[in-house]
Motif scaffolding. Sequence first.
Motif, short mmCIF file in Angstrom:
data_model
loop_
_atom_site.label_atom_id
_atom_site.label_comp_id
_atom_site.label_asym_id
_atom_site.label_seq_id
_atom_site.Cartn_x
_atom_site.Cartn_y
_atom_site.Cartn_z
N ALA A 239 0.83 -1.21 0.00
CA ALA A 239 0.00 0.00 0.00
C ALA A 239 0.87 1.26 0.00
O ALA A 239 0.60 2.22 -0.74
N LEU A 240 1.92 1.27 0.82
CA LEU A 240 2.83 2.43 0.85
C LEU A 240 3.54 2.62 -0.48
O LEU A 240 3.68 3.74 -0.98
N LEU A 241 4.00 1.53 -1.06
CA LEU A 241 4.70 1.59 -2.34
C LEU A 241 3.75 2.10 -3.43
O LEU A 241 4.13 2.96 -4.23
N THR A 242 2.53 1.61 -3.44
CA THR A 242 1.53 2.07 -4.42
C THR A 242 1.27 3.56 -4.26
O THR A 242 1.22 4.30 -5.24
N ALA A 243 1.12 4.03 -3.03
CA ALA A 243 0.88 5.45 -2.78
C ALA A 243 2.07 6.29 -3.22
O ALA A 243 1.91 7.35 -3.82
N ALA A 244 3.27 5.82 -2.96
CA ALA A 244 4.48 6.57 -3.32
C ALA A 244 4.64 6.67 -4.82
O ALA A 244 5.03 7.70 -5.35
N VAL A 245 4.33 5.59 -5.54
CA VAL A 245 4.49 5.58 -6.99
C VAL A 245 3.40 6.40 -7.67
O VAL A 245 3.66 7.10 -8.64
N SER A 246 2.20 6.37 -7.17
CA SER A 246 1.11 7.08 -7.83
C SER A 246 1.04 8.56 -7.47
O SER A 246 0.46 9.35 -8.20
N ALA A 247 1.67 8.99 -6.42
CA ALA A 247 1.61 10.39 -6.02
C ALA A 247 2.18 11.35 -7.06
O ALA A 247 1.55 12.35 -7.36
N PRO A 248 3.35 11.07 -7.67
CA PRO A 248 3.84 12.00 -8.69
C PRO A 248 2.89 12.13 -9.86
O PRO A 248 2.71 13.20 -10.41
N GLY A 249 2.24 11.07 -10.28
CA GLY A 249 1.29 11.14 -11.39
C GLY A 249 0.10 12.00 -11.05
O GLY A 249 -0.42 12.71 -11.90
N ALA A 250 -0.34 11.94 -9.80
CA ALA A 250 -1.49 12.73 -9.41
C ALA A 250 -1.16 14.22 -9.42
O ALA A 250 -2.00 15.04 -9.75
N SER A 251 0.08 14.58 -9.08
CA SER A 251 0.42 15.99 -9.02
C SER A 251 0.85 16.55 -10.37
O SER A 251 1.03 17.74 -10.52
N SER A 252 1.02 15.69 -11.40
CA SER A 252 1.49 16.18 -12.68
C SER A 252 0.37 16.69 -13.57
O SER A 252 0.63 17.23 -14.63
N GLN A 253 -0.88 16.53 -13.17
CA GLN A 253 -1.97 17.06 -13.96
C GLN A 253 -1.92 18.58 -13.92
O GLN A 253 -1.65 19.18 -12.89
N GLU A 254 -2.18 19.19 -15.08
CA GLU A 254 -2.07 20.64 -15.19
C GLU A 254 -3.22 21.35 -14.49
O GLU A 254 -4.37 20.95 -14.61
N ASP A 255 -2.88 22.41 -13.81
CA ASP A 255 -3.87 23.30 -13.23
C ASP A 255 -4.48 24.08 -14.38
O ASP A 255 -3.76 24.77 -15.11
N PRO A 256 -5.78 23.99 -14.59
CA PRO A 256 -6.39 24.67 -15.73
C PRO A 256 -6.25 26.20 -15.67
O PRO A 256 -6.42 26.87 -16.68
#
Length: 152
Positions: free
Chosen positions: A12-29
């Motif tokens: 669970a920790l590894l999944t959260a760590a790996v997916s966090a950068p992808g979540a923050s890379s979405q552009e702010d409109p």
Amino acid sequence: MLKRWLMLGCVALLTAAVSAPGASSQEDPNRVPAFHSAPPAKGGNLPPILGKEQLWGENEQYPYQSHSYEIAAKIPNVIYQQPCYCYCDRMGHKSLHSCVESTHGAQCSTCMKEVYYSYQMTKQHKTAAQIRKGIVAGDWKQIDLQSAATIQ
């Protein structure tokens, strides 16, 4: 049983760590991409815009691709002052001008539409700041690339 819970916790920790950068890379409109607020300094040379003869293969499949570079070369100081909403500033681009210094602009409909929009507005005697306001508002999205290839 404890071993299973520890393993599950690690996964669970590894999944959260790996997916966090992808979540923050979405552009702010609401984020305006990089641009220069003024023309280049007098005597300052801009990097060259690629010539039509430097585009080939997939970068020249359609007439509007090379034509956008010809149009860009007519208004280098204007596109220098425009943001590019393909968000290529993440790759180091400093303005819309950066897009046509390489083949990137021929591969990106956003870049080409913004170049055509900037040219049309320049012909209507709009300032770079007025053009930028239209680009930020999304007015460039109305450009039809197929018909834009006929713009003189």
